[in-house]
Scaffold this active site. Structure first.
Site, PDB file in Angstrom:
ATOM      1  CE  LYS A 219      -4.402  -1.761   1.592  1.00 19.56           C
ATOM      2  NZ  LYS A 219      -5.469  -1.728   2.611  1.00 19.56           N
ATOM      3  NE  ARG A 253      -7.947  -8.257   0.641  1.00 22.62           N
ATOM      4  CZ  ARG A 253      -7.610  -7.442  -0.351  1.00 22.62           C
ATOM      5  NH1 ARG A 253      -6.643  -6.553  -0.152  1.00 22.62           N
ATOM      6  NH2 ARG A 253      -8.228  -7.506  -1.514  1.00 22.62           N
TER       7      ARG A 253
END
Length: 276
Positions: A219, A253
């Protein structure tokens, strides 16, 4: 926790492999949006140690455009059917549409993963009508606008308050609390500083008595901190995964399954010795 016909032990960390069957996801968009490529990737992720495969048909990256219902169904349902026919694994459906949730459940999905925490029309009712776990994620705003100056009084307290409200809504609709998983929503309507405040205080979410899922893989909170591109974020992603696990996350995740599984094994070995 029971996921359809599967039982997963969430007293130990589990790794969720990301399968984006989209043309525009920020990291792997277009890589797996046909069944043959998707199945090959699922096989690899399971071999590498993933116990959950998270299938998504609508990108939730900042600025992402909405996807029409039929297009999302056409993307995810054939893939979910193919996975459940070939593999003995938990399939998660990453969606915020009630119709997609229902179709995925009927196709064998074992977990509902909703970035909008069942706030869209019909979603609470669909989850209440089944017996599957659901992951509620916190997001300020919507994907198109969520990174436009997000503001909080206190990001950690505000996220906890949001979850308390959503848990209450779920329970009132007949969704048992023991079916709920919480995702603090790293990168979803949070500044760089707010993301790391949340990570540093993630263990405070445990006061709600529910498992925590953490999705930090590749991210921008990693890329912007390290000033590197998406394909240069493995080391940062692994560090974040271990820190999230240290602070109580039970599902991680990720895109890079094998490397994350290895990192979690090292973490588990340390924990085993500290408990002796």
């Amino acid at each position: 926790m029971k996921f359809a016909n599967q039982q997963l032990d969430l007293t130990v960390p589990q790794v969720m492999g990301i399968l984006n069957v989209t043309p525009d996801s920020f990291s792997d968009g277009g890589n797996f949006n046909n069944i043959e490529h998707a199945i090959k990737q699922v096989h690899l992720m399971i071999e590498d140690g993933a116990t959950i495969i998270d299938v998504g048909g609508e990108s939730t990256r900042p600025g992402a455009a909405d996807v029409e219902l039929q297009e999302e169904l056409d993307r995810v349902i054939p893939v979910i059917e193919a996975i459940t026919q070939r593999f003995d694994t938990v399939v998660s459906i990453d969606t915020s549409k009630a119709q997609v949730m229902l179709a995925a459940i009927n196709s064998g999905a074992g977990l509902i993963n909703d970035v909008r925490a069942l706030q869209n029309d019909g979603c609470v009712d669909v989850v209440a009508s089944c017996d599957l776990p659901v992951c509620l994620m916190h997001m300020q705003g919507m994907p198109r606008t969520m990174q436009a100056e997000p503001q909080y009084t206190d990001v950690v307290k505000d996220v906890i308050k949001f979850f308390e409200q959503r848990i209450q809504v779920c329970e009132q609709a007949g969704i048992q609390k023991n079916r709920i998983i919480l995702d603090p929503g790293y990168g979803f309507g949070k500044t760089l500083e707010q993301n790391y405040q949340l990570l540093a205080n993630q263990s405070k979410l445990l006061q709600l008595g529910l498992p925590v899922l953490a999705g930090l893989s590749r991210k921008s909170m990693i890329g912007n901190l390290l000033n590197n591109s998406v394909d240069e974020r493995l080391a940062g992603s692994l560090s974040a995964a271990v820190l999230a696990t240290l602070n109580g996350a039970k599902i991680i995740r990720v895109h890079d399954v094998k490397e994350t599984v290895d990192a979690i094994k090292v973490f588990n070995a340390m924990v085993a010795q500290t408990n002796n």
